[in-house]
Design an enzyme around this catalytic site. Structure first.
Site, PDB file in Angstrom:
ATOM      1  CG  HIS A   7      -2.233  -0.999   1.117  1.00  0.00           C
ATOM      2  ND1 HIS A   7      -2.801  -1.067   0.068  1.00  0.00           N
ATOM      3  CD2 HIS A   7      -2.341  -1.992   1.938  1.00  0.00           C
ATOM      4  CE1 HIS A   7      -3.926  -1.971   0.347  1.00  0.00           C
ATOM      5  NE2 HIS A   7      -3.483  -2.811   1.212  1.00  0.00           N
ATOM      6  CG  HIS A  51      -1.463   2.153  -4.897  1.00  0.00           C
ATOM      7  ND1 HIS A  51      -1.514   1.882  -6.371  1.00  0.00           N
ATOM      8  CD2 HIS A  51      -2.603   2.908  -4.666  1.00  0.00           C
ATOM      9  CE1 HIS A  51      -2.580   2.243  -6.817  1.00  0.00           C
ATOM     10  NE2 HIS A  51      -3.148   3.179  -5.821  1.00  0.00           N
ATOM     11  CD  GLU A  52      -2.578   5.202  -0.850  1.00  0.00           C
ATOM     12  OE1 GLU A  52      -2.765   6.473  -1.216  1.00  0.00           O
ATOM     13  OE2 GLU A  52      -3.858   4.360  -0.707  1.00  0.00           O
ATOM     14  CB  THR A  53       4.627   7.099  -1.703  1.00  0.00           C
ATOM     15  OG1 THR A  53       5.142   5.558  -1.961  1.00  0.00           O
ATOM     16  CG2 THR A  53       4.258   6.978  -0.296  1.00  0.00           C
ATOM     17  NE  ARG A  76      -5.015   0.661  -3.392  1.00  0.00           N
ATOM     18  CZ  ARG A  76      -4.459   1.824  -2.514  1.00  0.00           C
ATOM     19  NH1 ARG A  76      -3.658   1.230  -1.633  1.00  0.00           N
ATOM     20  NH2 ARG A  76      -5.091   2.865  -2.741  1.00  0.00           N
TER      21      ARG A  76
END
Length: 271
Positions: free
Chosen positions: A128, A131-133, A250
Protein backbone atom coordinates in the site's frame (compact mmCIF):
# COMPACT_ATOMS: atom_id res chain seq x y z
CA UNK A 1 10.85 -0.78 62.10
CA UNK A 2 12.48 -2.05 58.92
CA UNK A 3 9.49 -4.30 58.25
CA UNK A 4 7.10 -1.38 58.73
CA UNK A 5 9.15 0.74 56.33
CA UNK A 6 9.13 -2.07 53.76
CA UNK A 7 5.37 -2.32 54.07
CA UNK A 8 5.08 1.44 53.68
CA UNK A 9 7.25 1.30 50.56
CA UNK A 10 5.01 -1.36 49.02
CA UNK A 11 1.89 0.66 49.80
CA UNK A 12 3.42 3.81 48.32
CA UNK A 13 4.44 1.91 45.19
CA UNK A 14 0.89 0.62 44.78
CA UNK A 15 -0.52 4.09 45.23
CA UNK A 16 1.93 5.45 42.66
CA UNK A 17 0.95 2.78 40.15
CA UNK A 18 -2.76 3.49 40.61
CA UNK A 19 -2.10 7.23 40.37
CA UNK A 20 -0.17 6.76 37.12
CA UNK A 21 -3.02 4.72 35.65
CA UNK A 22 -5.52 7.32 36.80
CA UNK A 23 -3.48 10.14 35.29
CA UNK A 24 -3.20 8.27 32.00
CA UNK A 25 -6.94 7.69 31.77
CA UNK A 26 -7.70 11.24 32.85
CA UNK A 27 -5.55 12.58 29.98
CA UNK A 28 -8.55 11.61 27.83
CA UNK A 29 -11.04 12.56 30.52
CA UNK A 30 -11.83 8.95 31.50
CA UNK A 31 -12.27 7.43 34.94
CA UNK A 32 -9.32 5.39 36.18
CA UNK A 33 -11.08 2.07 35.47
CA UNK A 34 -11.98 3.06 31.91
CA UNK A 35 -9.99 3.04 28.69
CA UNK A 36 -9.67 5.90 26.24
CA UNK A 37 -10.45 4.34 22.85
CA UNK A 38 -8.65 5.07 19.59
CA UNK A 39 -11.32 7.70 18.89
CA UNK A 40 -11.03 9.35 22.29
CA UNK A 41 -14.14 7.88 23.95
CA UNK A 42 -14.25 6.34 27.43
CA UNK A 43 -15.46 2.85 28.23
CA UNK A 44 -14.53 -0.75 28.94
CA UNK A 45 -14.23 -3.88 26.84
CA UNK A 46 -12.38 -4.60 23.62
CA UNK A 47 -13.92 -1.68 21.71
CA UNK A 48 -12.26 0.72 24.14
CA UNK A 49 -9.33 -1.22 25.63
CA UNK A 50 -8.34 -3.13 22.49
CA UNK A 51 -6.57 -1.98 19.35
CA UNK A 52 -5.72 1.72 19.42
CA UNK A 53 -6.41 2.19 23.14
CA UNK A 54 -4.69 5.44 24.14
CA UNK A 55 -4.83 5.41 27.94
CA UNK A 56 -6.13 3.53 30.96
CA UNK A 57 -6.09 -0.26 31.52
CA UNK A 58 -5.50 -1.09 27.84
CA UNK A 59 -5.30 -4.69 26.69
CA UNK A 60 -1.79 -5.73 25.69
CA UNK A 61 -1.94 -7.72 22.43
CA UNK A 62 -0.08 -11.02 22.25
CA UNK A 63 2.90 -10.85 19.93
CA UNK A 64 5.37 -13.33 18.52
CA UNK A 65 9.15 -13.03 18.67
CA UNK A 66 9.60 -11.97 15.05
CA UNK A 67 12.08 -9.18 14.42
CA UNK A 68 10.56 -6.72 11.96
CA UNK A 69 14.08 -5.51 11.16
CA UNK A 70 15.06 -9.02 10.03
CA UNK A 71 12.27 -8.97 7.45
CA UNK A 72 12.62 -5.34 6.37
CA UNK A 73 16.30 -5.74 5.61
CA UNK A 74 18.57 -2.91 4.47
CA UNK A 75 18.55 -4.48 1.01
CA UNK A 76 14.75 -4.66 0.84
CA UNK A 77 14.28 -1.07 1.95
CA UNK A 78 17.05 0.25 -0.29
CA UNK A 79 15.36 -1.35 -3.30
CA UNK A 80 12.06 0.28 -2.33
CA UNK A 81 13.35 3.82 -2.15
CA UNK A 82 15.63 3.32 -5.15
CA UNK A 83 12.50 3.29 -7.31
CA UNK A 84 12.24 7.06 -6.83
CA UNK A 85 14.29 9.03 -9.32
CA UNK A 86 16.29 12.13 -8.46
CA UNK A 87 13.41 14.43 -9.34
CA UNK A 88 11.07 12.92 -6.76
CA UNK A 89 10.02 15.02 -3.79
CA UNK A 90 10.56 12.07 -1.45
CA UNK A 91 14.06 11.23 -2.66
CA UNK A 92 16.09 10.71 0.53
CA UNK A 93 13.10 11.33 2.83
CA UNK A 94 11.94 7.82 3.67
CA UNK A 95 14.59 5.82 5.53
CA UNK A 96 14.74 2.36 7.07
CA UNK A 97 15.86 3.83 10.39
CA UNK A 98 12.79 6.09 10.44
CA UNK A 99 10.52 3.14 9.70
CA UNK A 100 12.06 0.94 12.40
CA UNK A 101 11.90 3.77 14.94
CA UNK A 102 8.21 4.26 14.18
CA UNK A 103 7.49 0.52 14.17
CA UNK A 104 8.94 0.26 17.67
CA UNK A 105 5.88 2.10 18.95
CA UNK A 106 3.49 -0.43 17.42
CA UNK A 107 4.51 -3.83 18.84
CA UNK A 108 1.64 -5.75 17.24
CA UNK A 109 2.63 -4.67 13.72
CA UNK A 110 4.37 -7.53 11.92
CA UNK A 111 4.43 -9.55 15.13
CA UNK A 112 1.00 -11.18 15.26
CA UNK A 113 0.38 -14.83 14.44
CA UNK A 114 2.95 -17.05 12.75
CA UNK A 115 6.19 -15.99 11.11
CA UNK A 116 4.45 -16.24 7.73
CA UNK A 117 1.62 -14.05 9.04
CA UNK A 118 4.21 -11.46 10.06
CA UNK A 119 5.77 -11.50 6.62
CA UNK A 120 2.39 -11.15 4.94
CA UNK A 121 1.40 -8.18 7.08
CA UNK A 122 4.67 -6.37 6.39
CA UNK A 123 4.33 -7.14 2.67
CA UNK A 124 0.78 -5.76 2.74
CA UNK A 125 1.85 -2.54 4.47
CA UNK A 126 4.61 -1.83 1.98
CA UNK A 127 2.39 -2.78 -0.97
CA UNK A 128 0.00 0.00 0.00
CA UNK A 129 2.83 2.41 0.78
CA UNK A 130 4.37 1.68 -2.62
CA UNK A 131 1.05 2.42 -4.32
CA UNK A 132 0.13 5.49 -2.28
CA UNK A 133 3.51 7.20 -2.70
CA UNK A 134 3.86 6.11 -6.33
CA UNK A 135 6.94 4.00 -5.60
CA UNK A 136 8.17 6.24 -2.80
CA UNK A 137 8.35 9.30 -5.03
CA UNK A 138 5.96 11.50 -3.04
CA UNK A 139 5.56 12.70 0.53
CA UNK A 140 2.36 14.67 -0.06
CA UNK A 141 -0.67 14.01 -2.22
CA UNK A 142 -0.43 15.42 -5.74
CA UNK A 143 -2.40 18.69 -5.83
CA UNK A 144 -3.32 18.06 -2.21
CA UNK A 145 -3.66 21.73 -1.19
CA UNK A 146 -6.38 22.21 -3.79
CA UNK A 147 -8.55 19.48 -2.27
CA UNK A 148 -10.94 19.71 0.65
CA UNK A 149 -10.49 17.04 3.31
CA UNK A 150 -12.40 18.82 6.06
CA UNK A 151 -15.36 16.90 7.45
CA UNK A 152 -17.29 19.57 9.33
CA UNK A 153 -19.55 16.94 10.92
CA UNK A 154 -16.54 15.64 12.87
CA UNK A 155 -17.04 18.06 15.75
CA UNK A 156 -14.61 16.24 18.01
CA UNK A 157 -11.80 17.01 15.56
CA UNK A 158 -12.66 20.46 14.16
CA UNK A 159 -10.76 21.77 11.18
CA UNK A 160 -8.53 24.77 11.75
CA UNK A 161 -8.48 27.74 9.41
CA UNK A 162 -5.84 27.60 6.74
CA UNK A 163 -4.89 23.97 7.39
CA UNK A 164 -5.07 21.23 4.76
CA UNK A 165 -5.77 17.66 5.79
CA UNK A 166 -4.78 16.08 2.49
CA UNK A 167 -2.67 12.97 2.06
CA UNK A 168 0.79 12.84 3.60
CA UNK A 169 3.25 10.09 4.38
CA UNK A 170 3.53 6.43 3.31
CA UNK A 171 -0.21 5.74 3.54
CA UNK A 172 -1.25 9.32 2.72
CA UNK A 173 -3.20 9.92 5.93
CA UNK A 174 -6.11 12.25 5.12
CA UNK A 175 -9.05 14.05 6.75
CA UNK A 176 -9.30 15.97 10.00
CA UNK A 177 -10.90 12.98 11.73
CA UNK A 178 -7.66 11.05 11.16
CA UNK A 179 -5.12 13.82 11.76
CA UNK A 180 -6.75 14.74 15.08
CA UNK A 181 -6.68 11.36 16.82
CA UNK A 182 -3.35 10.45 15.22
CA UNK A 183 -1.83 13.57 16.71
CA UNK A 184 -3.37 12.86 20.10
CA UNK A 185 -2.05 9.30 20.09
CA UNK A 186 1.44 10.01 18.75
CA UNK A 187 2.01 13.37 20.37
CA UNK A 188 1.85 16.12 17.75
CA UNK A 189 -0.66 18.79 16.80
CA UNK A 190 -2.42 16.93 14.01
CA UNK A 191 -5.12 19.54 13.53
CA UNK A 192 -2.98 22.62 14.00
CA UNK A 193 0.14 21.41 12.21
CA UNK A 194 -0.68 18.61 9.75
CA UNK A 195 2.39 19.63 7.73
CA UNK A 196 4.52 18.10 10.50
CA UNK A 197 3.89 14.71 8.88
CA UNK A 198 5.67 15.88 5.74
CA UNK A 199 8.63 17.31 7.67
CA UNK A 200 9.60 14.24 9.68
CA UNK A 201 10.17 10.78 8.18
CA UNK A 202 9.65 9.19 11.60
CA UNK A 203 6.33 10.99 12.07
CA UNK A 204 5.33 10.09 8.53
CA UNK A 205 5.78 6.40 9.31
CA UNK A 206 4.18 6.80 12.73
CA UNK A 207 0.99 8.20 11.25
CA UNK A 208 0.93 5.43 8.65
CA UNK A 209 1.37 2.76 11.31
CA UNK A 210 -1.18 4.47 13.54
CA UNK A 211 -3.73 4.25 10.75
CA UNK A 212 -2.75 0.68 9.94
CA UNK A 213 -2.96 -0.48 13.54
CA UNK A 214 -6.34 1.15 14.13
CA UNK A 215 -8.05 0.42 10.83
CA UNK A 216 -6.29 -2.38 8.95
CA UNK A 217 -4.33 -4.69 11.26
CA UNK A 218 -7.22 -6.57 12.88
CA UNK A 219 -8.95 -7.37 9.59
CA UNK A 220 -5.75 -8.67 8.05
CA UNK A 221 -4.47 -10.79 10.93
CA UNK A 222 -7.94 -12.31 11.40
CA UNK A 223 -7.55 -13.93 7.99
CA UNK A 224 -9.76 -11.72 5.83
CA UNK A 225 -7.02 -11.41 3.24
CA UNK A 226 -5.30 -8.58 1.40
CA UNK A 227 -8.58 -7.48 -0.15
CA UNK A 228 -9.80 -6.38 3.27
CA UNK A 229 -6.81 -4.05 3.59
CA UNK A 230 -7.68 -2.36 0.30
CA UNK A 231 -11.23 -1.84 1.52
CA UNK A 232 -9.96 -0.39 4.81
CA UNK A 233 -7.59 2.05 3.10
CA UNK A 234 -9.49 3.22 0.03
CA UNK A 235 -12.46 0.94 -0.44
CA UNK A 236 -14.98 3.68 -1.13
CA UNK A 237 -13.05 4.76 -4.23
CA UNK A 238 -11.59 1.47 -5.44
CA UNK A 239 -13.54 -1.60 -4.29
CA UNK A 240 -16.64 -3.18 -5.87
CA UNK A 241 -15.45 -2.35 -9.37
CA UNK A 242 -14.91 1.37 -8.80
CA UNK A 243 -11.19 1.34 -9.74
CA UNK A 244 -10.00 -2.12 -10.76
CA UNK A 245 -6.68 -0.78 -12.03
CA UNK A 246 -5.73 0.59 -8.62
CA UNK A 247 -6.79 -2.65 -6.95
CA UNK A 248 -4.71 -4.67 -9.41
CA UNK A 249 -1.67 -2.49 -8.77
CA UNK A 250 -1.94 -2.93 -5.00
CA UNK A 251 -2.34 -6.69 -5.36
CA UNK A 252 0.64 -6.92 -7.71
CA UNK A 253 2.89 -5.11 -5.22
CA UNK A 254 1.66 -7.36 -2.42
CA UNK A 255 2.38 -10.50 -4.41
CA UNK A 256 5.80 -9.14 -5.36
CA UNK A 257 6.78 -8.46 -1.75
CA UNK A 258 5.37 -11.78 -0.53
CA UNK A 259 7.54 -13.50 -3.12
CA UNK A 260 10.58 -11.58 -1.89
CA UNK A 261 9.79 -12.64 1.69
CA UNK A 262 9.27 -16.25 0.61
CA UNK A 263 5.66 -16.51 1.76
CA UNK A 264 2.38 -17.41 0.06
CA UNK A 265 0.13 -14.33 -0.31
CA UNK A 266 -2.98 -16.27 0.69
CA UNK A 267 -6.50 -15.88 -0.69
CA UNK A 268 -9.08 -13.09 -0.91
CA UNK A 269 -6.66 -10.69 -2.56
CA UNK A 270 -9.15 -8.30 -4.14
CA UNK A 271 -12.18 -6.34 -3.04
Amino acid sequence: MARRLSLLAVVLAMVAAVSASTAAAQSCGCASDQCCSKWGFCGTGSDYCGTGCQAGPCDVPATNDVSVASIVTPEFFAALVAQADDGCAAKGFYTRDAFLTAAGGYPSFGRTGSVDDSKREIAAFFAHANHETIKFCYIEEIDGPSKNYCDETSTQWPCMAGKGYYGRGPLQISWNFNYGPAGQSIGFDGLGDPDAVARSPVLAFQTALWYWTNNVHDAFVSGQGFGATIRAINGALECDGKNPTAVSNRVAYYQQFCQQFGVDPGSNLTC
